[in-house]
Design a protein around this motif. Structure first.
Motif, mmCIF file in Angstrom:
data_model
loop_
_atom_site.group_PDB
_atom_site.id
_atom_site.type_symbol
_atom_site.label_atom_id
_atom_site.label_comp_id
_atom_site.label_asym_id
_atom_site.label_seq_id
_atom_site.Cartn_x
_atom_site.Cartn_y
_atom_site.Cartn_z
ATOM 1 N N ARG A 69 32.134 -76.865 69.386
ATOM 2 C CA ARG A 69 30.853 -77.485 69.038
ATOM 3 C C ARG A 69 30.007 -76.536 68.197
ATOM 4 N N SER A 70 29.997 -75.261 68.570
ATOM 5 C CA SER A 70 29.223 -74.266 67.829
ATOM 6 C C SER A 70 29.757 -74.081 66.416
ATOM 7 N N ALA A 71 31.068 -74.119 66.270
ATOM 8 C CA ALA A 71 31.675 -73.957 64.946
ATOM 9 C C ALA A 71 31.295 -75.115 64.034
ATOM 10 N N ILE A 72 31.245 -76.324 64.574
ATOM 11 C CA ILE A 72 30.862 -77.487 63.775
ATOM 12 C C ILE A 72 29.422 -77.351 63.297
ATOM 13 N N VAL A 73 28.537 -76.961 64.192
ATOM 14 C CA VAL A 73 27.130 -76.775 63.808
ATOM 15 C C VAL A 73 27.006 -75.657 62.775
ATOM 16 N N ASN A 74 27.766 -74.586 62.959
ATOM 17 C CA ASN A 74 27.713 -73.475 62.017
ATOM 18 C C ASN A 74 28.228 -73.885 60.644
ATOM 19 N N GLN A 75 29.217 -74.765 60.598
ATOM 20 C CA GLN A 75 29.720 -75.244 59.318
ATOM 21 C C GLN A 75 28.696 -76.121 58.618
ATOM 22 N N LEU A 76 27.908 -76.860 59.394
ATOM 23 C CA LEU A 76 26.879 -77.715 58.807
ATOM 24 C C LEU A 76 25.743 -76.902 58.203
ATOM 25 N N TYR A 77 25.352 -75.815 58.888
ATOM 26 C CA TYR A 77 24.227 -74.999 58.465
ATOM 27 C C TYR A 77 24.681 -73.567 58.198
ATOM 28 N N GLY A 78 25.727 -73.420 57.422
ATOM 29 C CA GLY A 78 26.366 -72.122 57.224
ATOM 30 C C GLY A 78 25.532 -71.075 56.534
ATOM 31 N N GLY A 79 24.863 -71.415 55.473
ATOM 32 C CA GLY A 79 24.094 -70.411 54.740
ATOM 33 C C GLY A 79 24.909 -69.766 53.634
ATOM 34 N N TRP A 80 24.372 -68.672 53.134
ATOM 35 C CA TRP A 80 24.980 -67.956 52.006
ATOM 36 C C TRP A 80 26.151 -67.118 52.464
ATOM 37 N N ARG A 81 27.071 -66.884 51.532
ATOM 38 C CA ARG A 81 28.188 -65.983 51.797
ATOM 39 C C ARG A 81 27.720 -64.541 51.613
ATOM 40 N N LEU A 82 28.283 -63.639 52.375
ATOM 41 C CA LEU A 82 27.936 -62.231 52.281
ATOM 42 C C LEU A 82 28.774 -61.544 51.214
ATOM 43 N N VAL A 83 28.325 -60.402 50.771
ATOM 44 C CA VAL A 83 29.049 -59.628 49.764
ATOM 45 C C VAL A 83 30.427 -59.237 50.299
ATOM 46 N N VAL A 84 30.502 -58.965 51.572
ATOM 47 C CA VAL A 84 31.766 -58.560 52.188
ATOM 48 C C VAL A 84 32.821 -59.654 52.040
ATOM 49 N N GLU A 85 32.404 -60.904 52.085
ATOM 50 C CA GLU A 85 33.343 -62.017 51.994
ATOM 51 C C GLU A 85 33.835 -62.263 50.576
ATOM 52 N N ASP A 86 33.031 -61.917 49.582
ATOM 53 C CA ASP A 86 33.369 -62.218 48.195
ATOM 54 C C ASP A 86 34.252 -61.175 47.534
ATOM 55 N N GLN A 87 34.605 -60.123 48.236
ATOM 56 C CA GLN A 87 35.420 -59.084 47.627
ATOM 57 C C GLN A 87 36.830 -59.591 47.408
ATOM 58 N N LYS A 88 37.288 -59.446 46.185
ATOM 59 C CA LYS A 88 38.641 -59.847 45.814
ATOM 60 C C LYS A 88 39.354 -58.621 45.250
ATOM 61 N N PRO A 89 40.660 -58.542 45.427
ATOM 62 C CA PRO A 89 41.371 -57.404 44.855
ATOM 63 C C PRO A 89 41.256 -57.406 43.335
ATOM 64 N N SER A 90 40.897 -56.270 42.797
ATOM 65 C CA SER A 90 40.734 -56.191 41.344
ATOM 66 C C SER A 90 42.093 -55.999 40.673
ATOM 67 N N LYS A 91 42.244 -56.644 39.530
ATOM 68 C CA LYS A 91 43.474 -56.505 38.765
ATOM 69 C C LYS A 91 43.207 -55.564 37.613
ATOM 70 N N GLU A 92 43.896 -54.442 37.650
ATOM 71 C CA GLU A 92 43.708 -53.459 36.592
ATOM 72 C C GLU A 92 44.687 -53.764 35.455
ATOM 73 N N LYS A 93 44.152 -53.747 34.271
ATOM 74 C CA LYS A 93 45.000 -53.982 33.096
ATOM 75 C C LYS A 93 45.621 -52.654 32.656
ATOM 76 N N SER A 94 46.862 -52.700 32.372
ATOM 77 C CA SER A 94 47.526 -51.478 31.886
ATOM 78 C C SER A 94 47.424 -51.430 30.358
ATOM 79 N N ASN A 95 47.390 -50.237 29.814
ATOM 80 C CA ASN A 95 47.280 -50.043 28.377
ATOM 81 C C ASN A 95 48.649 -49.922 27.716
ATOM 82 N N SER A 96 49.675 -50.397 28.317
ATOM 83 C CA SER A 96 51.012 -50.265 27.731
ATOM 84 C C SER A 96 51.273 -51.327 26.711
#
Length: 96
Positions: A69-96
């Motif tokens: 029940r709490s999870a359903i309510v939290n999904q309804l009124y979730g709010g903003w995502r945190l910076v910690v959640e938005d971190q994605k692995p960076s893809k480094e481009k090689s110069n080859s």
């Protein structure tokens, strides 16, 4: 006297609680309930007393219903995502 829950039913309850904990949209709630579920089940892992296992199973079944029940309510009124959640692995481009 009630029969103690089987190992399979305890594992099913554990996985249900983890799955429900992962469904929270708020990072802090999600991490808290995952940690709490793991530590609670870790404490009861080596318990052999049937009365304690039955009481634990009944209590956690009720807690699972409240968690859903709490999870359903939290999904309804979730709010903003945190910076910690938005971190994605960076893809480094090689110069080859």
């Amino acid at each position: 006297m009630a029969t103690p829950p089987t190992r399979q039913s305890l594992l099913h309850l554990y996985s249900s609680m983890l799955r429900t904990s992962q469904s929270f949209s708020s990072y802090n709630f999600r991490q808290y309930f995952v940690r709490r579920t793991k530590s609670t089940f870790r404490e009861i892992q080596n318990e052999t007393d049937p009365a304690k296992l039955s009481a634990f199973y009944d209590e956690k079944t009720k807690e699972l219903a409240a968690l859903k029940r709490s999870a359903i309510v939290n999904q309804l009124y979730g709010g903003w995502r945190l910076v910690v959640e938005d971190q994605k692995p960076s893809k480094e481009k090689s110069n080859s």
